[in-house]
Design an enzyme around this catalytic site. Structure first.
Site: not given
Ligand SMILES: NC(=O)c1ccc[n+]([C@@H]2O[C@H](COP(=O)([O-])OP(=O)(O)OC[C@H]3O[C@@H](n4cnc5c(N)ncnc54)[C@H](OP(=O)(O)O)[C@@H]3O)[C@@H](O)[C@H]2O)c1
Length: 335
Positions: A104, A131, A204, A301
């Site tokens: 990002k 994002v 983001k 994750g």
């Protein structure tokens, strides 16, 4: 049968997740694409820390070894920082590879240049994973922006801060105690500044602004406040009147330009983010024709992020390049 040859740049949390999903879904790729999909090379920083996951895969710390491979179709970038990742992506596009990134910070800085370059070289760019991890927000915007105009987009864009605020409310923990718990559970890094001071969410926001409005606000004019100053007493006080504090990014198109604010915000039970708890992320889109759409889910994750990347991979391999470049999201432009 032909093979789609992939290079993975980065073999950390995200890179390993991508490798695992690709490796364990070979039959599904064959059905979907009519081709085999193979990771042929992996780039890392410190080669001594790694072993190749399978015989025959090139593991290297030299990008030149990868870019000069005789057959290379897709480059998936899951490293950190603006450089050398931007240079690597540029070289991959110039070699006419499709590129997909989770980075990002790099994409907030250079996303539009990358999309323009890909247009020149006839390749596609996947950036869903940049994002809100597993939430398909970029694809949703892509579907929406043909006739709709987005007026405002809001988000809980960082799972670590949302987890800390949730634990402070549910268990009466101090900020420091909730942060330690997040670190113990692997949700926060040893240096949590990026998350708790809002830098991660800021990048983001900038990508969302680019996608929704074709431009980013002046970075210096964005109001960014983290969650470090919030006390358990403040949270408790609001909780007694059914109010909750959420760390919300808000990007609005105004007559004066793009207004972007990231700050702890008090929400009522009717707010779409009121029940977004723990490490979950959420995004709410306000558009002129459809009205309000809210999405929530895992924002980070290994598997949620890798899922977004592999969906981008399938999309890239199935999409006609010209069609991709005439889609709403790929037409966004920096002013
Ligand atoms: N983790 C998430 O949940 C998540 C979610 C969304 C987006 N992302 C983004 O995805 C990217 C990867 O995140 P991650 O959590 O997988 O990070 P990570 O676990 O720290 O892994 C980073 C990988 O990149 C490699 N790398 C770093 N600098 C490099 C360089 N200069 N040249 C070659 N390789 C380099 C590292 O090599 P070594 O292993 O040799 O050090 C490592 O394999 C980041 O940009 C992050 O913001 C992460």
């Amino acid at each position: 049968m032909s093979t789609i040859n992939i290079a993975l740049l980065g073999y950390g949390t995200v890179g390993k997740g991508v490798y695992e999903i690709i490796n364990s879904n070979q039959e599904r790729f064959l059905t979907l694409l009519g081709q085999n999909v193979k990771v042929v090379a992996i780039l890392v920083k410190d080669i001594d820390k790694h072993i190749p996951p399978k015989e025959g895969i090139l593991l290297t710390d030299h990008f030149e070894d990868i870019i000069q491979l005789p057959k290379l179709d897709v480059v998936i970038e899951a490293t950190v920082g603006v450089e050398p990742s931007f240079s690597h992506i540029t070289r991959a596009i110039q070699r006419r590879c499709h590129v997909i990134t989770a980075n990002k910070e790099m994409f907030a800085h250079h996303g539009q240049e990358i999309i323009e370059l890909a247009k020149t070289y006839g390749t596609t760019v996947g950036f869903e994973a940049t994002v809100a991890g597993g939430i398909p927000i970029i694809q949703t915007l892509n579907k929406l922006l043909n006739i709709n105009q987005v007026q405002k987009i809001e988000g809980i864009l960082n799972g670590t801060t949302n987890f800390i605020l949730t634990k402070m409310r549910e268990e009466g923990l101090s900020f420091e105690e909730a942060l330690s718990l997040a670190q113990e559970l692997g949700y926060a890094e040893a240096d949590p500044t990026n998350d708790v001071e809002g830098y991660d969410a800021f990048y983001k926001m900038m990508i969302l602004s680019q996608v929704c409005f074709g431009q980013q606000p002046d970075w210096k004019a964005v109001f960014r406040k983290g969650i470090t100053g919030i006390t358990p007493d403040q949270i408790k006080h609001h909780d007694t009147t059914n109010l909750r504090i959420k760390h919300i990014a808000s990007i609005t198109k105004t007559e004066q330009g793009i207004e972007a604010i990231l700050k702890p915000t008090i929400v009522q039970p009717s707010h779409p983010f009121y029940n977004v708890e723990g490490v979950e992320n959420a995004v709410s889109i306000h558009a002129n024709i459809v009205g309000n759409i809210s999405l929530s889910g895992p924002g980070a994750g290994m598997y949620p992020t890798a899922s977004a990347i592999v969906e981008d991979l399938i999309h890239a391999c199935r999409t006609d390049v010209n069609e991709w470049h005439t889609s709403a999201v790929s037409q966004t432009s920096i002013v």
